[in-house]
Design a protein around this motif. Structure first.
Motif, short mmCIF file in Angstrom:
data_model
loop_
_atom_site.label_atom_id
_atom_site.label_comp_id
_atom_site.label_asym_id
_atom_site.label_seq_id
_atom_site.Cartn_x
_atom_site.Cartn_y
_atom_site.Cartn_z
N ARG A 79 10.01 -7.36 -15.49
CA ARG A 79 9.15 -6.85 -16.38
C ARG A 79 8.46 -8.02 -16.81
O ARG A 79 7.32 -8.33 -17.86
CB ARG A 79 9.93 -6.25 -17.00
N GLN A 80 9.38 -9.34 -17.30
CA GLN A 80 8.33 -10.45 -17.72
C GLN A 80 7.09 -11.35 -17.18
O GLN A 80 6.19 -11.51 -17.47
CB GLN A 80 9.46 -11.32 -18.17
N ALA A 81 7.20 -10.82 -16.00
CA ALA A 81 5.96 -11.02 -14.99
C ALA A 81 4.91 -10.55 -15.04
O ALA A 81 5.33 -9.02 -15.59
CB ALA A 81 6.20 -11.19 -13.71
N PRO A 82 3.83 -10.84 -15.41
CA PRO A 82 2.69 -9.69 -15.05
C PRO A 82 2.80 -9.24 -13.87
O PRO A 82 3.29 -9.38 -13.41
CB PRO A 82 1.46 -11.30 -14.88
N SER A 83 2.60 -7.88 -14.37
CA SER A 83 2.73 -7.21 -13.31
C SER A 83 2.54 -7.14 -11.59
O SER A 83 2.55 -6.62 -10.68
CB SER A 83 2.61 -5.45 -13.50
N GLY A 84 0.78 -7.35 -12.18
CA GLY A 84 0.52 -7.24 -10.66
C GLY A 84 -0.95 -8.10 -10.43
O GLY A 84 -1.30 -8.14 -11.94
N PRO A 85 -1.19 -8.76 -10.09
CA PRO A 85 -2.42 -9.73 -9.12
C PRO A 85 -3.57 -8.98 -9.72
O PRO A 85 -3.78 -7.48 -9.53
CB PRO A 85 -2.17 -10.45 -8.51
N ALA A 97 -7.15 -6.32 0.63
CA ALA A 97 -6.95 -6.21 -1.17
C ALA A 97 -6.39 -7.96 -1.17
O ALA A 97 -5.90 -8.04 -0.45
CB ALA A 97 -5.52 -5.49 -0.63
N VAL A 98 -7.03 -8.19 -1.76
CA VAL A 98 -6.82 -9.70 -2.55
C VAL A 98 -7.02 -9.63 -3.77
O VAL A 98 -6.95 -9.70 -4.40
CB VAL A 98 -9.18 -10.05 -2.03
N ALA A 148 2.46 -9.37 -3.51
CA ALA A 148 2.14 -9.71 -2.14
C ALA A 148 1.76 -7.68 -1.44
O ALA A 148 1.12 -7.55 -1.18
CB ALA A 148 2.28 -10.73 -0.96
N ASP A 149 3.91 -7.43 -1.64
CA ASP A 149 3.95 -6.41 -1.59
C ASP A 149 2.83 -5.19 -1.98
O ASP A 149 2.35 -3.89 -1.87
CB ASP A 149 5.37 -6.15 -1.91
N HIS A 150 3.22 -5.52 -3.03
CA HIS A 150 2.42 -4.23 -4.28
C HIS A 150 0.57 -4.64 -3.92
O HIS A 150 0.06 -3.16 -4.15
CB HIS A 150 2.01 -5.18 -5.73
N LEU A 151 0.19 -5.54 -3.06
CA LEU A 151 -1.42 -5.72 -2.97
C LEU A 151 -1.13 -4.71 -1.46
O LEU A 151 -1.84 -3.97 -1.70
CB LEU A 151 -1.71 -7.40 -3.10
N LEU A 152 -0.92 -5.25 -0.99
CA LEU A 152 -0.69 -4.13 0.72
C LEU A 152 -0.58 -2.63 0.06
O LEU A 152 -1.24 -1.84 0.98
CB LEU A 152 0.91 -5.14 1.23
N ALA A 153 0.63 -2.52 -1.17
CA ALA A 153 0.92 -0.84 -0.92
C ALA A 153 -0.79 -0.34 -1.40
O ALA A 153 -0.57 1.10 -1.70
CB ALA A 153 2.07 -0.48 -2.24
#
Ligand code: SER
Length: 854
Positions: free
Chosen positions: A733-739, A753-754, A770-775
């Motif tokens: 939660r502290q880290a930025p959520s997704g790139p 997705a880049v 990376a998982d987030h991007l792939l999703a």
């Protein structure tokens, strides 16, 4: 002579002369509601004097703990007054009377203790010519030394044994006196050492006095005063019994109060701390009533002194000093040191809160009220701020202002009166009705044919009750136990020709019959209806089991924790019972197990219940445990289980303890200061309890898919895992959520997705992003560039087509001067120098050609 030696010499002297030595009874009188605290050596022997029970021997001797508050205001100012003291005595129950008692006393003080006969003076009652003659004849005392005083008559309380007495006084010398006109019994020069009471009468409540069947002797010598004389001290506080306590407080006093005021405070601290320790050791705890209030009062008085002298650490360290002096004689002071200190500490904390709140108000009163504290103000401090009057007086004294104590007293009396009348008016609603008497037959039977003698509804008698009406009913013979002694009222039914009612409850009325609250279900119920009254047998049996179980628990608590346990109340119902008692410390789970074991041992012994109707005195003498403030009737019911338990009790019980089946203590908790509550279940309720426990455990082990013994470990592992996950979640939660991401379309419609971030993320976080991007790209691929780290993730669909993320990462990184590798789904590597554009270009190329080939 040390005080230990004085005690020993006294007791030896009488033992050598055929007296049996008995240990001191606790300060809380056993089964004697006429007394708050044991105030003399004879108190435990009252029934022997009255001939109501047989003493263990005809002649006894003891050193008895005693407590008196009549002179509490003198403590501190006077060199001779204390609250707690030790009384040495010899007692005869028909064995000897005046002559022998006088001759023993004379021999002991002059020969054993070696007091100068010229300094001894004697007093007798004006009508007691015998004793006057005996002092002259047996002891060779010149007649002018024997003074006749009207108040030489002694009784232990408002009722009980009594008789004339004769006292031995010691002339301390004129320097102790307050001036001329002093004589034994007046002023401080003559110190009363020993009182010999010749018991030959009994005082009754109605004021009448009747001769005793046999005469008796009760003597009392104050140990502290004897020590003062034999140690040649100016006050009891300079003797070895008190001095170390004073010295301890003195060494911790940081205040600047000096001279007599300092001495006064030190004496108060020493006496009251000592008294408090002995009271607490015998089961008394601070409260606002009865003996608890006596304790609170001396503690507050001592704390005012501690405050005035600014005693570092307050009263608590004084307890250990008291135990050093008296612990050998009264070992419970040592055994109970921890609870004693806790009780002192807790009371000290409460007091400092009271003080903080009240002091501010006191200052305001002084500021606005001029030179004194009005009765109203003192009352407000007492009533709202919990300031004892003594405290207000003490504070006023230190400021040199007066308190209107007369007005205070008037206000207090008025409040008490209000309290009484409001209680009276909120009493039973039927108090004003004339109700027929009834007899309780429920000890013998649970079903009876009887007749209704009153029907009450809406505060009126004589109604006819019809279906669904709720009324109260008096039965000529009543089998329903009316609520009392903690046991709930019975339920059951009434049935009659053409009718039926449920009995919902049974309640006593003060001095009147029991009332059954009924709901009519069918037919009409009126005065004269003949009914079959039937107690619900299962409910009654449940109550009986729980009631008997509380008796076993009461004794087991005393056996395991100590005799200082005092029952404070109980609730006995069909499903469970609770038992309240005063005890200063928490009950540990080990202690709870021991107590439970002790109770269940008695269940297995299958002890028989015995019920006796005894006079109050017989009951007390037989050692029945009673609630401390129980109201007494002329005849009391004593319920015993074998040799284990004996209690005054009006409740219903099992015939033998085996009928309890088993008793489970489900827990213990605090329900007020110094008050503990134990919950218990007996018989069917105990069985239901462990069935429930088994079901619960079964359910838990089913959910965990683990056998019961493994459940704790599994739960611990789950908890650890949950903690880990929570930790990860927090980090995530502290880290930025997704790139930030862009989506590109590659050959064959595959989307890439880049994501790009300058942050040097941790591996775990890189993977998450990376998982987030792939999703976000179904069946596609993702690349993440975080700082100098490249990560490539590809979907299952691409893996199925033969693509390999690891190989691609290796190719990309190598091409850009770095290193890379990985497995089918995840490839990663380092490309320290390469910028975003170059990296993206390389990925597009490598992925593109892989897709072309696929
Ligand atoms: N009962 C008498 C007293 O207390 C003598 O023991 O003075």
């Amino acid at each position: 002579m040390f005080s230990d030696q004085i005690r020993a010499h006294f007791l030896d002297f009488f033992q050598q002369r055929g007296h049996l030595l008995v240990p001191s009874a606790p300060l809380v009188p056993k089964d004697d509601p006429s007394l708050l605290l044991v105030s003399a050596g004879m108190v435990p022997f009252k029934t022997y004097f009255l001939g109501l029970s047989k003493p263990p021997a005809e002649m006894l001797t003891s050193c008895q703990k005693a407590f008196r508050t009549v002179d509490i205001d003198e403590v501190g100012s006077s060199p001779q007054h204390d609250t707690f003291f030790e009384m040495l005595g010899n007692f005869s129950f028909g064995a000897y009377f005046k002559e022998q008692a006088i001759s023993y006393a004379h021999a002991l003080v002059t020969e054993v203790f070696g007091l100068d006969p010229d300094r001894l003076h004697y007093t007798v009652h004006p009508q007691d010519d015998d004793s006057a003659r005996l002092w002259e004849r047996v002891a060779g005392v010149p007649s002018e030394r024997v003074l006749r005083l009207e108040d030489n008559f002694w009784q232990a309380g408002p009722t009980g044994p009594c008789g004339v007495d004769s006292e031995i006084h010691y002339d301390l010398g004129p320097e102790f006196g307050d001036g001329p006109g002093e004589r034994p019994g007046r002023g401080r020069r003559f110190l009363e050492l020993w009182n010999l009471v010749f018991m030959d009468k009994e005082q009754f409540e109605d004021g009448s006095v009747r001769p005793l069947r046999q005469t008796g002797v009760d003597t009392g010598m104050g140990l502290e005063r004897m020590a003062m004389v034999l140690q040649d001290k100016r006050s009891i506080f300079d003797t070895d019994l008190f001095h170390p306590i004073l010295a301890d407080f003195d060494s911790r006093a940081r205040g600047r109060v000096e001279g007599f005021q300092r001495l006064r405070h030190l004496r108060i601290l020493a006496d009251h701390t000592r008294g408090a320790c002995l009271l607490i050791a015998d089961g008394v705890l601070p409260s606002n009533e009865g003996r608890g209030y006596v304790l609170r009062r001396i503690l507050r008085r001592a704390m005012v002194s501690a405050q005035s002298l600014r005693v570092e650490g307050g009263l608590v360290p004084g307890a250990a000093v008291v135990a050093q002096i008296l612990g050998r004689q009264y070992p419970n002071l040592i055994e109970l040191m921890a609870p004693i200190e806790t009780a002192l500490e807790q009371e000290q904390e409460r007091f400092s809160e009271v003080l903080a709140r009240g002091l501010g108000r006191f200052e305001e009163m002084l500021a606005s009220g001029g030179r004194g504290i009005s009765g109203e103000d003192a009352f407000l401090l007492h009533d709202t701020f919990g300031f004892p009057l003594e405290l207000t007086l003490d504070l006023a004294l230190s400021r040199d202002v007066e308190v209107d104590t007369r007005r205070f007293q008037q206000l207090l009396d008025a409040q008490r009166l209000r309290g009484r009348s409001s209680r009276a008016s909120s009493g039973a609603p039927v108090a004003h009705l004339e109700l027929p008497p009834n007899s309780f037959v429920g000890y013998e039977v649970t079903e009876v044919e009887t007749v209704v003698t009153a029907v009450i509804a809406g505060g009126e008698t004589g109604r006819v009750a019809e279906p669904t009406a709720e009324v109260e009913v008096v039965l000529a013979e009543n089998p329903f136990y009316p609520e009392g002694g903690g046991q709930v009222g019975d339920q059951g039914s009434l049935s009659w020709e053409g009718g039926r009612a449920l009995v919902l409850d049974s309640q006593p009325t003060p001095g009147g019959p029991a009332l059954q609250r009924c709901r009519v279900e069918q037919g009409a119920l009126s005065v004269g209806t003949r009914v079959t009254a039937k107690v619900d047998p299962a409910r009654r049996a449940g109550c009986a089991r729980h009631h008997s179980a509380t008796h076993l628990l009461n004794q087991a608590l005393r056996d395991v924790l100590g005799p200082a346990v005092v029952q404070r109340g109980s609730l006995v119902g069909p499903e469970h019972a609770t038992f309240d008692f005063s005890w200063p410390a928490p009950v540990s789970s080990e202690e709870l197990v021991l107590i439970e074991q002790r109770v269940n041992e008695q269940v297995r012994r299958d002890l028989h219940r015995r019920v006796e109707l005894l006079s109050v005195e017989e009951a007390r003498a037989s050692g029945a445990i009673a609630l401390p403030d129980e109201a007494y009737q002329q005849l009391v019911r004593v319920v015993s289980f074998g040799d284990f338990s004996r209690e005054l009790c009006g409740g219903t019980h099992v015939d033998t303890t085996g009928q309890l089946g088993a008793v489970v203590l489900t827990g213990s908790r605090s329900v007020g200061q110094g008050l503990r509550r134990i919950e218990l279940l007996a018989g069917v309720a105990a069985e239901h309890h462990w069935q429930r426990q088994r079901e619960l455990l079964g359910e838990v082990s089913g959910i965990l898919r683990a056998p019961a013994p493994e459940v704790p470990d599994r739960v611990r592992a789950l908890q650890a895992r949950a903690r880990e996950l929570e930790q990860e979640l927090r980090q995530a939660r502290q880290a930025p959520s997704g790139p930030e991401s862009t989506i590109l379309t590659m050959p064959k419609g595959v989307r890439l997705a880049v994501g790009d971030t300058p942050l040097d993320l941790e591996q775990k976080e890189r993977r998450r992003q990376a998982d987030h991007l792939l999703a976000s790209v179904e069946d596609g691929a993702a690349m993440l560039l975080a700082g100098g780290h490249l990560m490539i993730r590809i979907s299952e669909a691409l893996i199925a087509k033969g693509l390999n993320a690891g190989t691609m990462a290796q190719a990309v990184c190598r091409g850009l001067g770095g290193q890379g590798g990985g497995n089918q789904e995840l490839g990663q590597g380092v490309i320290p120098e390469a910028g975003h554009e170059a990296a993206l270009e390389a990925v597009r190329r490598v992925l593109g050609s892989a897709l072309e080939e696929a």
